[in-house]
Design a protein around this motif. Sequence first.
Motif, short mmCIF file in Angstrom:
data_model
loop_
_atom_site.label_atom_id
_atom_site.label_comp_id
_atom_site.label_asym_id
_atom_site.label_seq_id
_atom_site.Cartn_x
_atom_site.Cartn_y
_atom_site.Cartn_z
N THR A 154 0.85 -1.18 0.00
CA THR A 154 0.00 0.00 0.00
C THR A 154 0.88 1.23 0.00
O THR A 154 1.93 1.26 0.65
CB THR A 154 -0.92 0.02 1.24
OG1 THR A 154 -1.77 -1.11 1.19
CG2 THR A 154 -1.77 1.27 1.28
N ASN A 199 0.30 5.45 0.57
CA ASN A 199 -0.64 6.50 0.96
C ASN A 199 -0.14 7.83 0.41
O ASN A 199 0.83 8.38 0.92
CB ASN A 199 -0.78 6.57 2.48
CG ASN A 199 -1.32 5.27 3.04
OD1 ASN A 199 -2.22 4.67 2.48
ND2 ASN A 199 -0.75 4.82 4.14
N GLN A 222 -0.67 11.87 -0.46
CA GLN A 222 -1.39 13.06 -0.02
C GLN A 222 -1.73 13.88 -1.25
O GLN A 222 -0.86 14.19 -2.05
CB GLN A 222 -0.54 13.90 0.94
CG GLN A 222 -0.34 13.27 2.29
CD GLN A 222 -1.64 13.13 3.05
OE1 GLN A 222 -2.45 14.05 3.11
NE2 GLN A 222 -1.87 11.97 3.63
N ARG A 275 -8.22 3.85 -3.51
CA ARG A 275 -9.33 4.16 -2.60
C ARG A 275 -9.05 5.47 -1.87
O ARG A 275 -7.92 5.78 -1.52
CB ARG A 275 -9.47 3.06 -1.54
CG ARG A 275 -10.00 1.76 -2.07
CD ARG A 275 -10.21 0.76 -0.96
NE ARG A 275 -9.00 0.19 -0.39
CZ ARG A 275 -8.23 -0.69 -1.00
NH1 ARG A 275 -8.51 -1.09 -2.21
NH2 ARG A 275 -7.16 -1.17 -0.41
N SER A 321 -9.22 7.77 1.48
CA SER A 321 -9.15 7.51 2.91
C SER A 321 -10.44 7.95 3.58
O SER A 321 -10.99 9.00 3.26
CB SER A 321 -7.97 8.27 3.52
OG SER A 321 -8.00 8.20 4.92
N ARG A 322 -10.90 7.18 4.53
CA ARG A 322 -12.09 7.57 5.29
C ARG A 322 -11.74 8.52 6.43
O ARG A 322 -12.60 9.23 6.94
CB ARG A 322 -12.78 6.34 5.87
CG ARG A 322 -13.38 5.46 4.80
CD ARG A 322 -14.09 4.29 5.40
NE ARG A 322 -14.66 3.49 4.33
CZ ARG A 322 -15.55 2.57 4.52
NH1 ARG A 322 -15.99 2.33 5.73
NH2 ARG A 322 -16.03 1.89 3.51
N LYS A 323 -10.47 8.53 6.83
CA LYS A 323 -10.05 9.35 7.97
C LYS A 323 -9.45 10.70 7.56
O LYS A 323 -9.50 11.65 8.31
CB LYS A 323 -9.01 8.59 8.81
CG LYS A 323 -9.58 7.33 9.43
CD LYS A 323 -8.51 6.59 10.19
CE LYS A 323 -9.07 5.30 10.77
NZ LYS A 323 -8.04 4.52 11.43
N ASP A 324 -8.86 10.75 6.36
CA ASP A 324 -8.16 11.96 5.92
C ASP A 324 -8.61 12.28 4.49
O ASP A 324 -8.29 11.54 3.56
CB ASP A 324 -6.65 11.74 5.98
CG ASP A 324 -5.85 12.95 5.56
OD1 ASP A 324 -6.44 14.00 5.22
OD2 ASP A 324 -4.61 12.86 5.59
N ALA A 370 -6.02 12.23 1.66
CA ALA A 370 -5.21 11.02 1.44
C ALA A 370 -5.89 10.06 0.48
O ALA A 370 -7.10 9.90 0.49
CB ALA A 370 -4.94 10.32 2.77
N HIS A 404 -5.33 6.02 -0.83
CA HIS A 404 -4.64 4.75 -0.64
C HIS A 404 -4.53 4.05 -1.98
O HIS A 404 -5.55 3.78 -2.62
CB HIS A 404 -5.38 3.85 0.35
CG HIS A 404 -5.61 4.48 1.68
ND1 HIS A 404 -4.58 4.87 2.51
CD2 HIS A 404 -6.75 4.79 2.34
CE1 HIS A 404 -5.08 5.39 3.61
NE2 HIS A 404 -6.40 5.35 3.53
N GLU A 446 -2.83 -6.42 7.04
CA GLU A 446 -2.70 -5.34 6.07
C GLU A 446 -1.38 -5.46 5.32
O GLU A 446 -0.37 -5.87 5.88
CB GLU A 446 -2.75 -3.99 6.78
CG GLU A 446 -4.07 -3.71 7.47
CD GLU A 446 -5.21 -3.56 6.49
OE1 GLU A 446 -5.02 -2.89 5.46
OE2 GLU A 446 -6.28 -4.13 6.75
#
Length: 158
Positions: free
Chosen positions: A32, A34, A36, A62, A64-67, A70, A72, A122
Amino acid sequence: MGAFTLAVIAIAFGYILWVAGSGDNKAKAVYTINFQGSVSGLSVTSPVLLNGVPVGQVSAIRLSRKDVSAVHVEITVDKDTPIRENSVATLEPQGLTGTSRVMISGGTNDSPLLTASDDDDEPPVIRSETGGLQAIMRTPHGYCGGAYPRREGIVMGE
């Protein structure tokens, strides 16, 4: 005439089996990355290169659900590809078509190979940095910097 038809069918069937079996049967590894910001031009099946040598392709992209900034990116490469813990991934433009590819630096020989931890399902994460064109596109005024004056607060027709 019947024997000829059976022979043609047998040859066609053999050809289909031969083509289906000639796929890439090498063992694969998943990583993976990540990123930005925008990954514009990158798509599933975009090439992945290590020091300029093709080693795999992008297998998933995909958000990111948190940022919200971001993205992935999951890549699949040949299992024997020597990706090190200090390897770095960047996005590079591919010609003039607007497509992108993932470029991974080789890292250093004294750095251990990047592997998944035993207690984690992961895939291992390759560090990312903003590449040349990606860095330019992220600046507010692109490559021109502040060459053109800003006209903030001006409404058309005034």
